[in-house]
Motif scaffolding. Structure first.
Motif, PDB file in Angstrom:
ATOM      1  N   LEU A 116       7.080  -4.083  10.792  1.00 49.82           N
ATOM      2  CA  LEU A 116       5.714  -4.614  10.908  1.00 49.82           C
ATOM      3  C   LEU A 116       5.203  -5.133   9.563  1.00 49.82           C
ATOM      4  O   LEU A 116       4.516  -6.159   9.489  1.00 49.82           O
ATOM      5  CB  LEU A 116       4.786  -3.529  11.452  1.00 49.82           C
ATOM      6  CG  LEU A 116       5.030  -3.084  12.903  1.00 49.82           C
ATOM      7  CD1 LEU A 116       4.089  -1.921  13.267  1.00 49.82           C
ATOM      8  CD2 LEU A 116       4.844  -4.244  13.859  1.00 49.82           C
ATOM      9  N   ILE A 117       5.540  -4.399   8.489  1.00 53.17           N
ATOM     10  CA  ILE A 117       5.126  -4.862   7.157  1.00 53.17           C
ATOM     11  C   ILE A 117       5.782  -6.192   6.821  1.00 53.17           C
ATOM     12  O   ILE A 117       5.182  -7.097   6.217  1.00 53.17           O
ATOM     13  CB  ILE A 117       5.471  -3.785   6.118  1.00 53.17           C
ATOM     14  CG1 ILE A 117       4.587  -2.544   6.321  1.00 53.17           C
ATOM     15  CG2 ILE A 117       5.315  -4.326   4.714  1.00 53.17           C
ATOM     16  CD1 ILE A 117       4.960  -1.380   5.432  1.00 53.17           C
ATOM     17  N   GLU A 118       7.049  -6.358   7.229  1.00 52.04           N
ATOM     18  CA  GLU A 118       7.745  -7.630   6.975  1.00 52.04           C
ATOM     19  C   GLU A 118       7.047  -8.793   7.690  1.00 52.04           C
ATOM     20  O   GLU A 118       6.850  -9.869   7.113  1.00 52.04           O
ATOM     21  CB  GLU A 118       9.183  -7.508   7.444  1.00 52.04           C
ATOM     22  CG  GLU A 118      10.002  -8.777   7.197  1.00 52.04           C
ATOM     23  CD  GLU A 118      11.412  -8.639   7.719  1.00 52.04           C
ATOM     24  OE1 GLU A 118      12.170  -9.632   7.604  1.00 52.04           O
ATOM     25  OE2 GLU A 118      11.762  -7.578   8.251  1.00 52.04           O
TER      26      GLU A 118
ATOM     27  N   THR B 280      -1.233   4.690  11.697  1.00 51.80           N
ATOM     28  CA  THR B 280      -0.775   3.527  10.915  1.00 51.80           C
ATOM     29  C   THR B 280      -1.372   2.234  11.447  1.00 51.80           C
ATOM     30  O   THR B 280      -1.828   1.385  10.678  1.00 51.80           O
ATOM     31  CB  THR B 280       0.765   3.467  10.955  1.00 51.80           C
ATOM     32  OG1 THR B 280       1.301   4.672  10.395  1.00 51.80           O
ATOM     33  CG2 THR B 280       1.269   2.278  10.178  1.00 51.80           C
ATOM     34  N   VAL B 281      -1.408   2.049  12.761  1.00 52.63           N
ATOM     35  CA  VAL B 281      -1.807   0.744  13.322  1.00 52.63           C
ATOM     36  C   VAL B 281      -3.217   0.769  13.875  1.00 52.63           C
ATOM     37  O   VAL B 281      -3.578  -0.104  14.696  1.00 52.63           O
ATOM     38  CB  VAL B 281      -0.815   0.327  14.438  1.00 52.63           C
ATOM     39  CG1 VAL B 281       0.585   0.186  13.897  1.00 52.63           C
ATOM     40  CG2 VAL B 281      -0.835   1.320  15.598  1.00 52.63           C
TER      41      VAL B 281
ATOM     42  N   ILE C 207       1.989   3.787   0.021  1.00 53.90           N
ATOM     43  CA  ILE C 207       2.091   2.374  -0.414  1.00 53.90           C
ATOM     44  C   ILE C 207       2.290   1.474   0.791  1.00 53.90           C
ATOM     45  O   ILE C 207       1.675   0.404   0.905  1.00 53.90           O
ATOM     46  CB  ILE C 207       3.246   2.228  -1.419  1.00 53.90           C
ATOM     47  CG1 ILE C 207       2.938   3.046  -2.676  1.00 53.90           C
ATOM     48  CG2 ILE C 207       3.448   0.763  -1.758  1.00 53.90           C
ATOM     49  CD1 ILE C 207       4.063   2.995  -3.698  1.00 53.90           C
ATOM     50  N   GLN C 208       3.150   1.900   1.729  1.00 52.21           N
ATOM     51  CA  GLN C 208       3.379   1.094   2.913  1.00 52.21           C
ATOM     52  C   GLN C 208       2.127   1.011   3.777  1.00 52.21           C
ATOM     53  O   GLN C 208       1.828  -0.017   4.407  1.00 52.21           O
ATOM     54  CB  GLN C 208       4.539   1.655   3.736  1.00 52.21           C
ATOM     55  CG  GLN C 208       5.908   1.446   3.130  1.00 52.21           C
ATOM     56  CD  GLN C 208       6.199   2.432   1.995  1.00 52.21           C
ATOM     57  OE1 GLN C 208       5.385   3.339   1.747  1.00 52.21           O
ATOM     58  NE2 GLN C 208       7.318   2.249   1.312  1.00 52.21           N
ATOM     59  N   LEU C 209       1.386   2.138   3.826  1.00 49.22           N
ATOM     60  CA  LEU C 209       0.201   2.160   4.682  1.00 49.22           C
ATOM     61  C   LEU C 209      -0.946   1.302   4.148  1.00 49.22           C
ATOM     62  O   LEU C 209      -1.902   1.033   4.876  1.00 49.22           O
ATOM     63  CB  LEU C 209      -0.271   3.612   4.863  1.00 49.22           C
ATOM     64  CG  LEU C 209       0.698   4.530   5.603  1.00 49.22           C
ATOM     65  CD1 LEU C 209       0.128   5.929   5.724  1.00 49.22           C
ATOM     66  CD2 LEU C 209       1.022   3.965   6.986  1.00 49.22           C
ATOM     67  N   TRP C 210      -0.867   0.914   2.856  1.00 50.56           N
ATOM     68  CA  TRP C 210      -1.912   0.004   2.333  1.00 50.56           C
ATOM     69  C   TRP C 210      -1.944  -1.322   3.118  1.00 50.56           C
ATOM     70  O   TRP C 210      -2.982  -1.964   3.216  1.00 50.56           O
ATOM     71  CB  TRP C 210      -1.634  -0.291   0.858  1.00 50.56           C
ATOM     72  CG  TRP C 210      -1.986   0.862  -0.042  1.00 50.56           C
ATOM     73  CD1 TRP C 210      -2.649   1.992   0.271  1.00 50.56           C
ATOM     74  CD2 TRP C 210      -1.647   0.969  -1.420  1.00 50.56           C
ATOM     75  NE1 TRP C 210      -2.796   2.828  -0.816  1.00 50.56           N
ATOM     76  CE2 TRP C 210      -2.161   2.208  -1.892  1.00 50.56           C
ATOM     77  CE3 TRP C 210      -0.948   0.168  -2.329  1.00 50.56           C
ATOM     78  CZ2 TRP C 210      -2.013   2.649  -3.208  1.00 50.56           C
ATOM     79  CZ3 TRP C 210      -0.823   0.599  -3.637  1.00 50.56           C
ATOM     80  CH2 TRP C 210      -1.336   1.825  -4.069  1.00 50.56           C
ATOM     81  N   CYS C 211      -0.785  -1.738   3.632  1.00 46.34           N
ATOM     82  CA  CYS C 211      -0.747  -2.994   4.387  1.00 46.34           C
ATOM     83  C   CYS C 211      -1.519  -2.886   5.696  1.00 46.34           C
ATOM     84  O   CYS C 211      -1.820  -3.919   6.308  1.00 46.34           O
ATOM     85  CB  CYS C 211       0.699  -3.391   4.698  1.00 46.34           C
ATOM     86  SG  CYS C 211       1.731  -3.648   3.245  1.00 46.34           S
TER      87      CYS C 211
ATOM     88  N   PRO D 114     -11.344   2.037   1.259  1.00 43.01           N
ATOM     89  CA  PRO D 114     -10.830   2.311  -0.088  1.00 43.01           C
ATOM     90  C   PRO D 114      -9.385   2.768  -0.067  1.00 43.01           C
ATOM     91  O   PRO D 114      -8.941   3.435   0.877  1.00 43.01           O
ATOM     92  CB  PRO D 114     -11.754   3.431  -0.601  1.00 43.01           C
ATOM     93  CG  PRO D 114     -12.252   4.096   0.639  1.00 43.01           C
ATOM     94  CD  PRO D 114     -12.375   3.028   1.686  1.00 43.01           C
ATOM     95  N   VAL D 115      -8.650   2.377  -1.084  1.00 40.25           N
ATOM     96  CA  VAL D 115      -7.228   2.740  -1.197  1.00 40.25           C
ATOM     97  C   VAL D 115      -7.128   4.117  -1.868  1.00 40.25           C
ATOM     98  O   VAL D 115      -7.647   4.308  -2.981  1.00 40.25           O
ATOM     99  CB  VAL D 115      -6.463   1.699  -2.009  1.00 40.25           C
ATOM    100  CG1 VAL D 115      -5.003   2.111  -2.158  1.00 40.25           C
ATOM    101  CG2 VAL D 115      -6.576   0.343  -1.319  1.00 40.25           C
ATOM    102  N   PRO D 116      -6.480   5.117  -1.237  1.00 33.98           N
ATOM    103  CA  PRO D 116      -6.366   6.455  -1.853  1.00 33.98           C
ATOM    104  C   PRO D 116      -5.434   6.409  -3.051  1.00 33.98           C
ATOM    105  O   PRO D 116      -4.349   5.822  -2.983  1.00 33.98           O
ATOM    106  CB  PRO D 116      -5.819   7.306  -0.724  1.00 33.98           C
ATOM    107  CG  PRO D 116      -5.096   6.357   0.175  1.00 33.98           C
ATOM    108  CD  PRO D 116      -5.838   5.069   0.097  1.00 33.98           C
ATOM    109  N   LEU D 117      -5.876   7.012  -4.127  1.00 30.49           N
ATOM    110  CA  LEU D 117      -5.074   7.072  -5.347  1.00 30.49           C
ATOM    111  C   LEU D 117      -4.509   8.480  -5.467  1.00 30.49           C
ATOM    112  O   LEU D 117      -5.241   9.452  -5.593  1.00 30.49           O
ATOM    113  CB  LEU D 117      -5.932   6.748  -6.573  1.00 30.49           C
ATOM    114  CG  LEU D 117      -6.546   5.348  -6.572  1.00 30.49           C
ATOM    115  CD1 LEU D 117      -7.434   5.164  -7.786  1.00 30.49           C
ATOM    116  CD2 LEU D 117      -5.462   4.287  -6.528  1.00 30.49           C
ATOM    117  N   LYS D 118      -3.209   8.618  -5.400  1.00 26.25           N
ATOM    118  CA  LYS D 118      -2.555   9.911  -5.474  1.00 26.25           C
ATOM    119  C   LYS D 118      -1.220   9.752  -6.165  1.00 26.25           C
ATOM    120  O   LYS D 118      -0.482   8.805  -5.892  1.00 26.25           O
ATOM    121  CB  LYS D 118      -2.345  10.472  -4.064  1.00 26.25           C
ATOM    122  CG  LYS D 118      -1.692  11.853  -4.043  1.00 26.25           C
ATOM    123  CD  LYS D 118      -1.563  12.335  -2.630  1.00 26.25           C
ATOM    124  CE  LYS D 118      -0.886  13.715  -2.603  1.00 26.25           C
ATOM    125  NZ  LYS D 118      -0.709  14.218  -1.232  1.00 26.25           N
ATOM    126  N   MET D 119      -0.959  10.700  -7.073  1.00 22.80           N
ATOM    127  CA  MET D 119       0.292  10.627  -7.807  1.00 22.80           C
ATOM    128  C   MET D 119       1.442  10.972  -6.891  1.00 22.80           C
ATOM    129  O   MET D 119       1.340  11.827  -6.030  1.00 22.80           O
ATOM    130  CB  MET D 119       0.273  11.608  -8.994  1.00 22.80           C
ATOM    131  CG  MET D 119      -0.808  11.305 -10.011  1.00 22.80           C
ATOM    132  SD  MET D 119      -0.625   9.675 -10.716  1.00 22.80           S
ATOM    133  CE  MET D 119       0.933   9.902 -11.576  1.00 22.80           C
TER     134      MET D 119
END
Length: 939
Positions: free
Chosen positions: A813-815, A871-872, A915-919, A926-931
């Motif tokens: 799906l990301i592709e 995810t979707v 990272i994949q879920l950002w798409c 907001p984008v979660p920031l986590k190490m």
């Protein structure tokens, strides 16, 4: 007794000198109150009272007596007595020859000696004072020149006027050395008067000496009466008569030869006088020839009319002979003018002059009508030759193309176009390739100007240069002044003149129609149709016509408008206007069809280079090329066809034309959809290997770029989908607005048809793209789900988390998301929703097919469904939510421990796949920031 009135006074005499019998005018004062007051008049001491005529108290006219030398003029009045004089009169005697007529008795005692009977010559004649031909006095201090001096100055000359070697200079130095220049001028005038007097003959002599002659007759009558009274028997009178007759016979014998010469001289003089008097007629033949050579035709006509009025009906033979010669020359002149009138190279002014000359010369016939008829025939011949020349050139060009394209065929050589039409301006075209080499000729021939374009240029130039003069000449024929000599305006020829004009214009129109509108002549008989020319047809004809028609239509419109300005209501002008209207209509339809053809060929120009912007997303150059083609066609049509001139009708005024234009505009707008669909499903063949292109930067660095081949089907689909959407939303409305602005009607129908066409194409492309991208994902889902012998009722690896097959689905799906976003971001939602719906529906179906779940299988199923659902969720729909609900209902209810395990594993999934879920997140989320942790590497 002293006079009671002042004495008369003479203050002027004219002339101041003269021989006896000279008529003089005396002016002064106190000459009396009436003729009876004048009782005496003496001139040079001689009584001249008998010849005096009293005119007024200040004027008397008299004739001089035989007085000689300078003397006074003294009038005597009854009351004033003898007068005085302040001026004088000089009398002199003329040397009268034996043959000269003279009104005063001449004393011949001094000129004829008494011894003539002895045979000796007269010597006293030389001593007699000779008459001065100038009539002036030689008064001055300069001494006379001797004869030796005069001989030195004038050798072999003489001052005697009777000799052949007479020298005027000798005479003037000898007799008038002291005379001034003004005196000599006065003497010249005197000589002219004397010569004119002699030339007038006896009548003038009698008229000027009438009084003297009457006096002589009175004297002879009185003498005869006196002798008759004294001669009783009449013997004396008879003897006198016999003596006079004998004297006359003797005189005739003596002077017969002299009198004969005199008569001959008089005859010659009279002949010369007649020639001089009628020199106009005698010189007229030569003057006619000279004036014709000089081109002064007006002078010839004026002289002929003058001679005709004076000598046309003369009975004098010599005049009739000369006049016949004049008529003969005028006849030749008339024929020459008629021949020049038939010369078609004359300008309008020259033709009018020639017609006026022929009318003035009373040409038998109607020269103006003959000129009109000749002009029409010549103009028809010009049009016919122009048509034949260009058809022949077209055939030669096609034959040359065929021979050039045939292997081993003869090499083409351009044929010079020899124009047989004698156009005034010298229109003559020759091949512009004659200077090229034979190898270049074949290449350049493909780009030569079409013969039909050259034909239109030539035939319109013929009409513009010659028809206006023909029309003006016809108008002049019926507007000539009735006062002109010999002009007879035949009004019955007015309809014939209109017919001649219409024939020329109709021929011009049919020649043009045969070249560009042959279908408009299909109803004619075959023989008449062939007269207008059959142009050869070629495969390139429509393409050439599409490119050349605007210039041809422009030429036809200019010609029609200019000629229509001559006669706005004539039948011939209606023919021209119909031709221009049909040419405009044909040009509009041809250009629209050409634009449709060009749009359908745009698939060969696709480079698959995607250009992106914020408004339209990613598109190739095709929509811009499509819009440019349409706008160029609209602009050409506006300048050449749509934009009306004052005397032209509106092109959309007729419903059939309006309807056809609307249909063609609709087809033009829809033609681009065919091009895009062809590019997607059957693109043009290209080489699959990459093209290596070297780009030189400066002089040292070279970079190699590799051109990509045709993209894959899925990429072609999304690219064309973007082009289609951009065309539908941006390009088509702009084109419709441009068409409406330029006067095209019913564009709402064209817009609606275009929207339906591009909407259907959009749906087909979208469905094909979804099918192309979703089928691989859906086809791999079930095999990957049960890979490794997985079973829902025996699964014990619930601590493993989300399995890899679901991660592969997410990556697929990301592709798709990436591919769509890179071309057109605004299509991401639409595409992802459809693919997500298919994936979710397929996964839910697979879960619903399971009949037995153990505790681990139930936890794994719920975990994977929740992971996909989370995810979707941005692309979720009611149908997707219903599918998930049905799938969740199939899975058994979990225990509290199972729910906590699913929640923990779900959080672990989101952490590892962040990272994949950002798409799959919206821009507002907001984008979660986590190490990242060590466990992230397992994803």
């Amino acid at each position: 007794m002293a006079p009671r009135y002042p004495p008369p006074l003479v203050t002027g005499v004219s002339p101041k000198e003269g021989p006896p019998g000279t008529r003089i005018t005396i002016r002064g004062e106190n000459f009396g109150n009436d003729p009876r007051d004048l009782i005496g008049l003496k001139i040079c001491g001689m009584d001249c009272h008998l010849s005096a005529e009293w005119k007024s108290s200040s004027k008397i006219i008299a004739r001089t007596g035989p007085g000689r030398g300078m003397g006074d003029v003294i009038p005597i009045t009854r009351y004033g007595g003898k007068g005085s004089c302040t001026v004088g009169f000089r009398g002199y005697f003329l040397h009268i020859g034996p043959l000269q007529e003279y009104a005063v008795w001449v004393d011949e005692s001094q000129t004829v000696q008494s011894n003539l009977d002895r045979g000796r010559p007269a010597t006293a004649m030389a001593a007699k004072e000779e008459e001065d031909p100038l009539g002036i006095l030689d008064e001055g201090d300069k001494p006379k020149l001797r004869e030796e001096e005069l001989l030195e100055m004038f050798p072999e000359a003489s001052g005697n006027m009777s000799l052949e070697n007479f020298s005027p200079g000798w005479y003037l130095l000898e007799h008038h050395r002291n005379a001034s220049f003004s005196d000599l001028k006065a003497g010249l005038s005197y000589m002219k008067r004397k010569a004119s007097t002699r030339s007038e003959g006896p009548i003038t002599f009698v008229r000027s000496n009438l009084t003297t002659i009457l006096d002589c007759l009175d004297s002879l009558t009185a003498m005869y009466e006196k002798y008759s009274e004294e001669d009783i028997r009449g013997d004396c009178m008879n003897s006198y008569a016999v003596l006079l007759m004998q004297a006359k016979s003797c005189a005739d014998g003596l002077f017969q030869e002299v009198l004969g010469r005199k008569d001959k001289a008089d005859s010659t003089r009279n002949a010369l006088s007649v020639i001089q008097k009628f020199r106009f007629l005698f010189h007229l033949p030569l003057n006619i020839q000279r004036n014709i050579q000089k081109g002064d035709y007006n002078m010839v006509i004026n002289d002929y009319e003058k001679a005709k009025s004076l000598f046309a009906e003369t009975e004098i033979k010599i005049f009739r002979k000369v006049y016949r010669e004049v008529e003969r020359r005028i006849a030749g002149f008339r024929n020459m003018l008629h021949k020049r009138l038939k010369d078609t190279h004359n300008t309008l002014d020259e033709q009018k002059k020639l017609i006026r000359y022929l009318v003035s010369l009373e040409y038998k016939g109607d020269p103006a009508w003959e000129c009109l008829d000749n002009q029409q025939n010549w103009l028809v011949e010009l049009l016919d030759d122009c048509k034949d020349d260009h058809i022949e050139e077209e055939k030669n060009g096609m034959q040359s193309d065929h021979q050039t394209s045939t292997p081993g065929g003869p090499q083409w050589k351009p044929v010079n176009r020899v124009n047989k039409s004698p156009i005034k301006s010298g229109i003559k075209r020759e091949s512009s390739f004659s200077s090229l080499s034979s190898s270049d000729q074949q290449a350049v021939w493909r780009f030569r100007t079409p013969q039909k374009v050259l034909f239109i240029e030539d035939i319109t130039e013929i009409m513009l240069q010659n028809f206006p003069d023909f029309w003006r000449l016809g108008q002049s024929y019926f507007t000539r002044e009735k006062s002109d000599k010999g002009v007879k305006i035949d009004t019955s020829k007015h309809s014939k003149m209109k017919q001649m004009m219409t024939e020329v214009v109709s021929l011009f129109s049919n020649y043009v129609r045969a070249a560009f509108l042959p279908e408009s002549l299909e109803g004619m008989p075959e023989a008449e149709r062939e007269k207008f020319g059959i142009w050869p047809k070629s495969s390139k004809q429509e393409h050439i016509s599409g490119n050349s028609l605007p210039s041809c239509v422009r030429s036809i419109r200019n010609c029609a408008n200019f000629l229509s300005s001559l006669d706005t209501h004539g039948d011939s002008m209606i023919v021209l206007k119909d031709l221009a209207f049909d040419m405009r209509t044909n040009c509009m339809f041809t250009l629209l069809k050409q634009a449709i053809s060009d749009v359908k060929c745009l698939h060969t120009k696709e480079t698959w280079v995607v250009e992106t912007d914020d408004q339209s997303g990613g598109t190739t150059q095709l929509p811009a090329l499509f819009e440019n083609i349409v706008n160029e066609a609209i602009q050409h049509l506006h300048e050449v066809v749509v934009m009306n001139k004052p005397s032209e009708p509106e092109i959309f005024s007729q419903r059939p034309i309006q309807k056809e234009a609307t249909v063609l505009c609709s087809q033009l707008l829809q033609a681009f959809s065919i091009c895009m669909e062809q590019l997607v499903f059957s693109p043009p063949l290209q080489k699959k290997e990459t093209k290596q292109v070297k780009v030189v930067i400066g002089q040292e660095v070279e970079l190699e770029q590799h051109g990509d081949p045709i993209p894959s089907l899925d990429k072609r689909l999304i690219i064309m989908l973007s082009n289609c959407r951009h065309t539908l939303e941006v390009v088509v409305p702009r084109i419709i607005e441009n068409l409406t602005k330029h006067g095209y009607v019913e564009m709402e129908k064209a817009l609606k048809a275009a929207q339906d066409t591009y909407g259907a194409l959009d749906q087909r492309l979208f469905s094909s793209y979804i099918e192309q991208k979703s089928d691989p994902i859906l086809g791999a889902m079930e095999p990957n789900l049960y890979r490794g012998g997985f079973s829902w009722h025996t699964w014990q690896g619930q601590n493993q988390g989300v399995r890899n097959y679901l991660k592969e689905i997410i990556m697929s799906l990301i592709e798709v998301h990436s591919e769509v976003f890179s071309i057109s971001p605004k299509f991401v939602m639409r595409v992802m929703q459809k693919i997500t719906e298919a994936v979710c529906e397929e996964l839910c179906r697979l879960v619903q097919c399971v009949t037995d779940f153990n505790a681990g299988g139930a936890i794994q199923a719920r975990l994977e469904l929740e992971a996909l659902h989370i995810t979707v969720r941005i692309y979720s729909s009611n149908h997707v939510e219903a599918c998930f609900k049905e799938a969740f209902d199939v899975i058994p209810e979990l225990s509290e421990e199972g729910k906590l395990m699913v929640a923990g594993l779900l959080e672990q999934f989101k952490a590892r796949m962040r990272i994949q879920l950002w798409c799959f997140q919206s821009e507002d989320e907001p984008v979660p920031l986590k190490m990242a942790t060590n466990d992230d590497s397992n994803c």
